[in-house]
Design an enzyme around this catalytic site. Structure first.
Site, PDB file in Angstrom:
ATOM      1  N   ASP A 144       0.761  -1.200   0.157  1.00  0.00           N
ATOM      2  CA  ASP A 144      -0.022   0.199  -0.144  1.00  0.00           C
ATOM      3  C   ASP A 144       0.846   1.108   0.027  1.00  0.00           C
ATOM      4  O   ASP A 144       1.992   1.124  -0.591  1.00  0.00           O
ATOM      5  CB  ASP A 144      -0.782  -0.053   1.215  1.00  0.00           C
ATOM      6  N   HIS A 217      -3.728   6.047   3.466  1.00  0.00           N
ATOM      7  CA  HIS A 217      -4.403   4.690   3.134  1.00  0.00           C
ATOM      8  C   HIS A 217      -3.802   3.468   3.333  1.00  0.00           C
ATOM      9  O   HIS A 217      -4.526   2.614   4.002  1.00  0.00           O
ATOM     10  CB  HIS A 217      -4.484   4.842   1.629  1.00  0.00           C
ATOM     11  N   SER A 547     -11.027  -0.800  -0.929  1.00  0.00           N
ATOM     12  CA  SER A 547      -9.947  -0.986  -0.305  1.00  0.00           C
ATOM     13  C   SER A 547     -10.088  -1.001   1.109  1.00  0.00           C
ATOM     14  O   SER A 547      -9.157  -1.685   1.897  1.00  0.00           O
ATOM     15  CB  SER A 547      -9.257   0.421  -0.349  1.00  0.00           C
TER      16      SER A 547
END
Length: 771
Positions: A144, A217, A547
């Site tokens: 990520d 994220h 996600s």
């Protein structure tokens, strides 16, 4: 490729990144001398005897077409080969060299909690979960944007020594040292050579050239999968409670492959290559890239190698819903995860001057609006440019919005940015309305001014009021956190849908998991909106997208791995799929928020995950590497194409009959030939057979089959109808015959095949299409 944005997004550059929406972009036709990055697959078995080391052979092959080119990475596990920068002519020459399987151009990928443990039943059934000692031996690798190591979600209090199986490390880089890792966050690496070869050096004034997460994220996904228990977590008082990942005792290894400019396939492959060396047990990738054959899909190629090593790979399905055929990451050796909602909401209501009230959602925290109605204006009427209704930067006329609440249409630019535009123009509040592209799906945002998001129906009603009332007035008031929302879960509208455009005979997505308004750890580098002007800093943020659903399944897979260390990735996926549920407690089927109707297997796959049931599924559909190779042969892949995936010379047996229908998958995607139905043929029907094998993971017993369909024109028969297992790990096979004497008006028919001994219920979704 144009993509409609349907989910929470941070900034114009991150529109696709934050939510796991899968997108692939190729450079336009280049000047013949311009260089691009290529991934070179080598047939290692064809290395000439004159070379003692394969890297020397790689270098010699490269130098045969370019004196100046250098290798960015050499790959050992995911492929045999390397990545490099070449002109298009040099790449073509290299592909014609002996021992070269393929030369593929670099692909850019974009990245597609307090309530979810309780919602999934983990809190109420803690005694059934694996003991902490076994759970802490499992390592979850997350590819990520990196990790924020200071997050409380990576606190290692109470953790024992790092597992002996771990072979990784904590890489030093900008704002990151080996001391940032601990007994919870046991490893962190970063991969930027592919990114920098294409876009130039990482701009260290904007992001750290290290594993540090400056985006948020990566920290969010890693803490969702395996974050430690953190009491008193919330975002501005919303969703307050104890935050915890799915596998709280598992270890975390972060692999930073995504940067401001995207995620490049050469870096992703290098990270997967290293993760295999590091001995992770689960890989979580909330990213993906377009739709291409498996031998050209870098994530699928890396996932195949991981699967061979016993590593389960979980990927997001993408945020291209509710459009059909919008899935990515559809290889059968990948867990493909769609998104559903929780039973939690964040209501924020609109009250109009005509006395009517409408519901919306918001995570706004700050000064409330005055306790009175305020002037209300439509953005399209407060702008002198085309598209002014979208509240894009510089489009609003300050004199027309100052001191007013502004109604903006959703689309093109980030939702939170629209609020910033309104605020900059002097507006005091915003109502953001969905258009037809988003329907009634509501995703909460931490706006910079008092604002709420409403569905299309409400938006249309607000516009009717604005266009007909001579003095429109409105206000917004906020209700905080509300639990017990029904029905829940529902399939998120943004969640990508089937059918599977690469292999229609493999039903995807595999399952859905929580992916809307998920609270998890966050970076200290940016605010919750990701906007440059947002100077707020939070330990946790609420985000939506596949996600977010992907790491839920990654963490649940880690729990199953701890409970059943000998299970293969396919067995773990099967347990999650066959125990998933497709109906609410009242018996009604799961809903699709995009249509307001029952969802289908093309939307939810096998259903919504039920981790406690998955711990003891009774029976599983297992798969070996050889089964997947037979599948590739059934696809009629050539020997070089198969070699690109399996990394060795392999030729399909010409005397053997291969069938995609016989892949031992826990679901059924059936294609019937519509042209044969009613054509006067001797059979007068279309008939397809699928074969499956079940492995007993429980006590001895006899299982009986039950079958259901949504349309009586399709007949499903199972032979035999009973399977008796006398010992653990015993295998029994059965055949399903699908037939239809007439083609229904709806060209898709759905059903379910379920085996049960009264204690265990082993269900498989069925999706039947006509071709």
């Amino acid at each position: 490729m144009e993509i409609k944005i349907r989910v929470f997004i941070f900034s114009a550059l991150r529109i696709l990144v934050l939510l796991g929406l899968c997108h692939v972009s190729f450079a336009a036709k280049k000047n013949v001398l311009e260089k691009s990055t290529y991934i070179v697959h080598m047939a290692k078995s064809e290395m000439p005897a004159s070379f003692e080391d394969h890297t020397h052979w790689y270098d010699s092959s490269l130098k045969s077409v370019s004196d100046s080119a250098e290798m960015l990475y050499t790959y050992t596990n995911v492929i045999h080969g390397f990545s490099t920068r070449l002109t298009a002519k040099e790449a073509e020459e290299l592909e014609n060299r002996p021992g070269i399987l393929s030369v593929m151009e670099e692909v850019k990928y974009e990245l597609h909690t307090t309530r979810t443990p309780s919602f999934l039943g983990l809190d109420q059934n803690a005694a059934m979960l694996p003991e902490s000692d076994s759970a802490s031996e499992v390592i979850v690798g997350v590819l990520d944007t990196g990790v924020w190591p200071e997050s409380k979600s990576f606190d290692d209090t109470g953790f024992g020594p790092i597992p002996n199986s771990w072979k990784g490390e904590c890489e030093t880089g900008t704002n990151f040292t080996a001391s940032n890792c601990n007994k919870k966050l046991i490893g962190a690496r970063y991969f930027a050579r592919g990114y920098e070869a294409t876009l130039g050096p990482v701009d260290e004034s904007r992001e750290s050239r290290s594993a540090r997460d400056d985006d948020g994220h990566g920290t969010h996904t890693a803490s969702t999968a395996a974050g430690s228990v953190v009491p008193g977590a919330s975002l501005f008082g919303y969703a307050v409670g104890t935050a915890r990942g799915m596998a709280t005792r598992a270890r975390v290894a972060a692999y930073k492959v995504c940067w401001i400019g995207g995620c490049f396939s050469s870096d992703i492959l290098a990270a997967m290559d290293k993760a295999i060396d590091d001995n992770v047990n689960v890989l979580s990738l909330s990213l993906g890239g377009g739709m291409s054959d498996y031998y050209r899909d870098s994530v699928a190629i890396g996932a195949f190698a991981a699967m061979e090593k016993g590593i389960l790979v979980s990927c997001s399905a993408g945020n291209g819903g509710p459009s059909s055929y919008s899935l990515s990451n559809v290889a059968p050796w990948i867990n493909t995860v769609g998104a559903g909602t929780l039973d939690r909401d964040f209501p924020a209501y609109v009250s109009l001057g005509n006395g009517k009230n409408y519901s919306g959602v918001s995570l706004y925290q700050g000064n409330s609006l005055p306790a009175k109605l305020l002037p209300f204006v439509y953005a399209g009427n407060a702008s002198n440019v085309t598209g002014g209704n979208l509240c894009m930067t510089g489009t609003l006329i300050p004199e027309m919005v100052s001191g007013k609440i502004v109604l903006c249409d959703r689309g093109v630019n980030p939702r939170v940015q629209k609020g910033s535009v309104v605020k900059a123009a002097g507006g005091v509040g915003m109502i953001l309305t969905n258009t037809a592209a988003n329907g009634e799906e509501l995703v909460a945002d931490a706006h910079l001014l008092p604002a709420t998001g409403v569905g299309q129906i409400t938006g249309d009603a607000l516009k009717d009021y604005l266009f007909t009332d001579h003095n429109p007035m409105a206000t917004i008031f906020f209700e905080g956190t509300k639990l017990g929302i029904e029905p829940s879960p529902v399939v998120a509208a943004f969640s990508s849908r089937g059918p599977n455009s690469i292999t229609p005979e493999v039903l995807k997505p595999d399952m859905i998991a929580p992916g809307v308004n998920i609270l998890a750890g966050w970076t200290g580098a940016v605010g919750p909106t990701g906007l440059a002007e947002d100077d707020r800093r939070v330990g946790f943020n609420i985000v939506s997208g596949t996600s977010m659903s992907c790491p839920h399944v990654s963490g649940l897979a880690a729990l199953l791995k701890a409970a059943h260390p000998d299970w293969s990735p396919a067995a773990i996926r099967s347990a999650l799929m066959t125990t998933a549920y497709t109906a609410y407690k009242n018996g009604k089927m799961l809903q699709d928020v995009a249509t307001g109707k029952p969802s289908t297997p093309f939307d939810h796959g096998a259903g919504h995950v039920d981790p406690i049931s998955a711990l003891n599924p009774g029976l599983v559909y297992d798969l070996t590497v050889e089964d997947y190779i037979d599948f590739l042969c059934a696809l009629h892949y050539s020997a070089p194409q198969i070699s690109a995936l399996v990394r060795r010379n392999l030729t399909c047996d010409s005397s053997k009959t291969y069938s995609v229908n016989n892949l031992n998958y826990p679901s059924f995607a059936v294609s019937l030939m519509g042209s044969t139905i009613g054509s006067g043929s001797s059979t007068g029907s279309s008939v397809v057979k699928h074969t499956r094998t079940l492995t007993n993971t429980g006590s001895p017993g006899t299982y009986k089959v039950s079958v259901s369909t949504t349309n009586g024109s399709v007949k499903i028969s199972v032979e035999p109808e009973m399977l008796t297992f006398s010992r653990t790990n015993e295998k029994k096979s059965y055949t399903v015959t699908f037939s239809a004497s007439s083609m229904p008006s709806n060209t898709n028919v759905f059903g379910r095949i379920e085996w049960s001994n009264g204690k265990y219920f082993v269900g498989s979704p069925v999706a039947i299409s006509w071709t």
